[in-house]
Motif scaffolding. Structure first.
Motif, short mmCIF file in Angstrom:
data_model
loop_
_atom_site.label_atom_id
_atom_site.label_comp_id
_atom_site.label_asym_id
_atom_site.label_seq_id
_atom_site.Cartn_x
_atom_site.Cartn_y
_atom_site.Cartn_z
N TYR A 193 -15.57 11.96 -0.66
CA TYR A 193 -14.28 11.37 -0.33
C TYR A 193 -14.39 9.86 -0.28
N TRP A 194 -13.22 9.21 -0.39
CA TRP A 194 -13.09 7.78 -0.11
C TRP A 194 -12.13 7.64 1.04
N LEU A 195 -12.41 6.72 1.94
CA LEU A 195 -11.46 6.30 2.96
C LEU A 195 -11.51 4.79 2.97
N VAL A 196 -10.50 4.17 2.36
CA VAL A 196 -10.52 2.73 2.09
C VAL A 196 -9.32 2.06 2.73
N LEU A 197 -9.57 0.96 3.43
CA LEU A 197 -8.49 0.18 4.03
C LEU A 197 -7.86 -0.71 2.96
N ARG A 198 -6.52 -0.64 2.84
CA ARG A 198 -5.81 -1.42 1.83
C ARG A 198 -4.74 -2.28 2.48
N LEU A 199 -4.56 -3.49 1.97
CA LEU A 199 -3.44 -4.33 2.37
C LEU A 199 -2.22 -3.91 1.59
N LEU A 200 -1.11 -3.74 2.26
CA LEU A 200 0.10 -3.26 1.60
C LEU A 200 0.55 -4.17 0.46
N ASP A 201 0.40 -5.47 0.64
CA ASP A 201 0.86 -6.38 -0.41
C ASP A 201 -0.15 -6.57 -1.53
N ARG A 202 -1.29 -5.84 -1.46
CA ARG A 202 -2.30 -5.93 -2.52
C ARG A 202 -2.70 -4.55 -3.03
N LEU A 203 -1.80 -3.59 -2.92
CA LEU A 203 -2.13 -2.25 -3.39
C LEU A 203 -2.29 -2.24 -4.91
N PRO A 204 -3.27 -1.48 -5.43
CA PRO A 204 -3.35 -1.31 -6.88
C PRO A 204 -2.06 -0.69 -7.42
N GLN A 205 -1.75 -0.97 -8.66
CA GLN A 205 -0.52 -0.47 -9.26
C GLN A 205 -0.41 1.05 -9.13
N SER A 206 -1.54 1.73 -9.25
CA SER A 206 -1.53 3.20 -9.22
C SER A 206 -1.12 3.77 -7.86
N LEU A 207 -1.16 2.94 -6.80
CA LEU A 207 -0.86 3.43 -5.46
C LEU A 207 0.50 2.96 -4.94
N ARG A 208 1.15 2.05 -5.64
CA ARG A 208 2.34 1.39 -5.09
C ARG A 208 3.52 2.32 -4.90
N ASP A 209 3.62 3.39 -5.66
CA ASP A 209 4.76 4.29 -5.54
C ASP A 209 4.49 5.48 -4.62
N LEU A 210 3.29 5.54 -4.03
CA LEU A 210 2.97 6.66 -3.16
C LEU A 210 3.61 6.47 -1.78
N PRO A 211 4.13 7.55 -1.19
CA PRO A 211 4.64 7.44 0.18
C PRO A 211 3.48 7.24 1.16
N VAL A 212 3.80 6.66 2.30
CA VAL A 212 2.79 6.44 3.34
C VAL A 212 3.02 7.46 4.46
N ASP A 213 2.01 8.25 4.75
CA ASP A 213 2.09 9.21 5.85
C ASP A 213 2.02 8.43 7.17
N GLU A 214 3.06 8.54 7.97
CA GLU A 214 3.14 7.78 9.22
C GLU A 214 2.65 8.58 10.43
N THR A 215 2.05 9.74 10.21
CA THR A 215 1.58 10.58 11.31
C THR A 215 0.56 9.83 12.16
N ARG A 216 0.70 9.94 13.47
CA ARG A 216 -0.29 9.39 14.39
C ARG A 216 -0.95 10.55 15.13
N VAL A 217 -2.23 10.46 15.35
CA VAL A 217 -2.94 11.51 16.06
C VAL A 217 -3.54 10.93 17.33
N PRO A 218 -3.81 11.76 18.34
CA PRO A 218 -4.38 11.26 19.59
C PRO A 218 -5.77 10.67 19.38
N ASP A 219 -6.16 9.85 20.32
CA ASP A 219 -7.52 9.31 20.31
C ASP A 219 -8.51 10.47 20.28
#
Length: 200
Positions: free
Chosen positions: A100-126
């Motif tokens: 797997y990859w888990l990569v932190l991305r800046l919203l204003d610098r997303l690769p073109q391939s990711l720009r149209d993807l929705p963002v899951d806003e789910t929050r989970v407990p600590d």
């Protein structure tokens, strides 16, 4: 002489820098295995991404039970903690085609391939107890943000004393000391079991 203090109380511990969330950032999760490939999914909360990853790998847990070098310490069923489950699963098979990859991305610098993807806003407990993050290939990222390419880790005894890494020496092959903050990690789960007072 180093002294060990108990792991931080989850109720008072500060958020983990390597698993923090912010409005201008998203986390990209991509998981693949030999049977299927999944596309990238964007998450606001990295713990939500890890929860999703844990749900994907728990049904495949029998692939790692009894595997070396952690066969004696991997439980027969997956841990309830998401980070313990994902760490144990991937650290136990670092050379697999599964990962797997888990990569932190800046919203204003997303690769073109990711720009149209929705963002899951789910929050989970600590997640409660502190865990380092085990990357594919066995490298760790400590709660403080340290990784092998910065300050690195030392092999140690369960109480945090640095020991020889030789297989026939005093090291048990399971415990690591963060060279930046002094947290003591145990493989393969990555759980923080204590902290030395000589660092951090």
């Amino acid at each position: 002489m180093s002294h060990t203090t108990p792991a931080p109380d989850p109720a008072t511990a500060a958020p983990s820098p390597y698993l923090s969330h912010a409005d201008d950032r998203v986390w990209e999760l991509r998981y693949w295995n030999p049977d299927e490939t999944t596309g990238s999914v964007l998450y606001r909360d990295p713990l939500a991404a890890l929860h999703r990853l844990a749900c994907l790998i728990r049904p495949r847990w029998d692939r790692i039970v009894g595997t070396r070098p952690f066969g004696d310490v991997i439980p027969a069923t997956p841990p309830t903690e998401d980070l313990a489950a994902t760490n144990s699963y991937f650290v136990a098979q670092p050379n697999s085609r599964e990962g797997y990859w888990l990569v932190l991305r800046l919203l204003d610098r997303l690769p073109q391939s990711l720009r149209d993807l929705p963002v899951d806003e789910t929050r989970v407990p600590d997640p409660g107890p502190e865990f380092a993050l085990g990357n594919v290939g066995g490298d760790w990222i400590c709660v403080c943000g340290n990784d092998p390419s910065t300050d690195g880790f030392e092999t140690c005894a369960p109480d945090g004393r640095e020991v020889s890494p030789y297989a026939d020496g005093p090291w048990d092959g399971l415990h690591y000391l963060c060279a930046r903050c002094g947290r003591i990690l145990i493989q393969p789960s990555g759980r923080v079991i204590g902290r030395t007072e000589t660092r951090g």
